[in-house]
Motif scaffolding. Sequence first.
Motif, short mmCIF file in Angstrom:
data_model
loop_
_atom_site.label_atom_id
_atom_site.label_comp_id
_atom_site.label_asym_id
_atom_site.label_seq_id
_atom_site.Cartn_x
_atom_site.Cartn_y
_atom_site.Cartn_z
N GLY A 185 24.03 -31.73 -51.03
CA GLY A 185 24.64 -30.74 -50.43
C GLY A 185 23.63 -30.13 -49.48
O GLY A 185 22.55 -30.09 -49.89
N GLY A 186 24.02 -29.55 -48.29
CA GLY A 186 23.04 -28.77 -47.35
C GLY A 186 22.40 -27.59 -48.06
O GLY A 186 21.49 -27.50 -47.81
N ASP A 199 23.28 -28.33 -42.17
CA ASP A 199 24.57 -27.48 -42.25
C ASP A 199 24.51 -27.14 -44.07
O ASP A 199 24.95 -28.21 -44.63
N ASP A 236 26.96 -26.15 -45.37
CA ASP A 236 28.46 -26.61 -45.84
C ASP A 236 28.64 -28.04 -45.73
O ASP A 236 29.73 -28.46 -46.15
N GLU A 237 27.75 -29.11 -45.37
CA GLU A 237 27.70 -30.25 -45.20
C GLU A 237 27.17 -31.14 -46.54
O GLU A 237 26.25 -30.48 -47.27
N THR A 238 27.74 -32.16 -46.92
CA THR A 238 27.10 -33.05 -47.75
C THR A 238 26.74 -34.00 -47.17
O THR A 238 27.19 -34.74 -46.26
N TYR A 239 25.57 -34.58 -47.76
CA TYR A 239 24.65 -35.58 -46.81
C TYR A 239 24.37 -36.76 -47.89
O TYR A 239 24.06 -36.65 -49.10
#
Length: 128
Positions: free
Chosen positions: A14-15, A34, A36-39
Amino acid sequence: RFAECLPPAGGVVGGDVFLRRFPEGHGDTITVVDPDETYDVTGPTRHPILEHHRVRTFAQVLGASAGVQYGQTLRKEAEDEHLAVLGELMYQSNAGYTTLGLGSDGTDEIVRLVKSSGPCTGLFGAKI
């Protein structure tokens, strides 16, 4: 030798987790993490490790082909085997780029056309 260090398939971060661990970010002034983003971490980690292996193998096959004494040639079957290995490594490299979203439709089309034409036309491989 690094393949055993790869995160498991589907590995993500997760970011927010990344930023807690690395509050200064990743050093790239163009992109932003971000929270709220998952990478995905598996693909972008796997690709350079596998690409390094492909490049080393490619160089070894080329070296084996070039190692033939001056004035001699590989027998046709061995030459075709070397070219087939080189071509497959190129196809794998292009697939890796495409999987990461680094390829292009135009390049993928060229690779598809080369692959469909095949070795009988003298085309053994293609990549971005």
